[in-house]
Design an enzyme around this catalytic site. Structure first.
Site, mmCIF file in Angstrom:
data_model
loop_
_atom_site.group_PDB
_atom_site.id
_atom_site.type_symbol
_atom_site.label_atom_id
_atom_site.label_comp_id
_atom_site.label_asym_id
_atom_site.label_seq_id
_atom_site.Cartn_x
_atom_site.Cartn_y
_atom_site.Cartn_z
ATOM 1 N N HIS A 54 42.788 -14.964 -12.203
ATOM 2 C CA HIS A 54 44.193 -15.287 -11.969
ATOM 3 C C HIS A 54 44.491 -15.029 -10.496
ATOM 4 O O HIS A 54 43.849 -14.182 -9.854
ATOM 5 C CB HIS A 54 45.101 -14.432 -12.837
ATOM 6 C CG HIS A 54 45.002 -14.740 -14.294
ATOM 7 N ND1 HIS A 54 45.927 -14.262 -15.196
ATOM 8 C CD2 HIS A 54 44.121 -15.472 -15.022
ATOM 9 C CE1 HIS A 54 45.606 -14.671 -16.407
ATOM 10 N NE2 HIS A 54 44.503 -15.412 -16.323
ATOM 11 N N GLU A 56 46.772 -13.383 -8.986
ATOM 12 C CA GLU A 56 47.077 -11.983 -8.660
ATOM 13 C C GLU A 56 45.805 -11.149 -8.543
ATOM 14 O O GLU A 56 45.657 -10.342 -7.620
ATOM 15 C CB GLU A 56 47.971 -11.358 -9.743
ATOM 16 C CG GLU A 56 49.276 -12.068 -9.962
ATOM 17 C CD GLU A 56 49.233 -13.088 -11.094
ATOM 18 O OE1 GLU A 56 50.251 -13.227 -11.794
ATOM 19 O OE2 GLU A 56 48.199 -13.751 -11.277
ATOM 20 N N CYS A 87 47.367 -8.929 -15.505
ATOM 21 C CA CYS A 87 47.705 -8.838 -14.082
ATOM 22 C C CYS A 87 48.700 -7.711 -13.817
ATOM 23 O O CYS A 87 48.601 -7.026 -12.803
ATOM 24 C CB CYS A 87 48.238 -10.182 -13.586
ATOM 25 S SG CYS A 87 46.956 -11.460 -13.549
#
Length: 151
Positions: A54, A56, A87
């Site tokens: 992801h 992040e 995250c």
């Protein structure tokens, strides 16, 4: 005191680049305490065959690797979509100072929706959270991406 500077345009640019690669359009930019860009990324889960890739996570990994540290106190994260629970936990573990995000995520969010990771007693660090940053633009990007996939 320096004036507030939004970095959401950079996060949205990373989200658009992710969409162009066929990834879910989420982008993030990590800002160092001195105001410089420490890292920027868009989702790469499909490209890297990695469910943890992801935006992040990618910016946290990059900054930590470059600085040779596991924590980023004083860093601010700008992300186009509300972080998922994975995250959110990473943000807490990295000791991110402030989180700014665009669109809320009723389906998979972990901050204001769902498990609300920062509200648990087991959460060791809670960043300051500022939601709704250019939320309309972020939500449109996501809805247009998924509408194209359904066609």
């Amino acid at each position: 005191m320096s004036p507030f500077l939004s970095h959401m345009d950079l996060a949205l640019a990373e989200a658009r680049a992710a969409a162009a690669r066929g990834e879910v359009p989420v982008g993030a930019v990590l800002i160092a305490p001195d105001g410089s860009i420490a890292a920027r990324a868009g989702n790469r889960s499909r490209e890297l065959s990695d469910p943890t890739a992801h935006a992040e996570i990618l910016v946290i990994r990059e900054a930590c690797a470059r600085l040779k540290t596991e924590r980023l106190p004083g860093f601010d994260l700008w992300v186009s979509l509300e972080p998922c629970p994975m995250c959110a936990a990473a943000l807490s573990n990295a000791r991110i100072r402030r989180l700014y995000y665009g669109a809320g995520d009723p389906k998979s969010g972990g901050i204001a929706q769902g498990p609300r990771i920062f509200s648990h007693a087991q959460c060791h660090h809670r960043p300051e959270v500022y939601d709704g940053q250019q939320a309309g633009a972020a939500a449109r990007l996501l809805s247009e991406f998924f509408a194209r996939r359904r066609d």
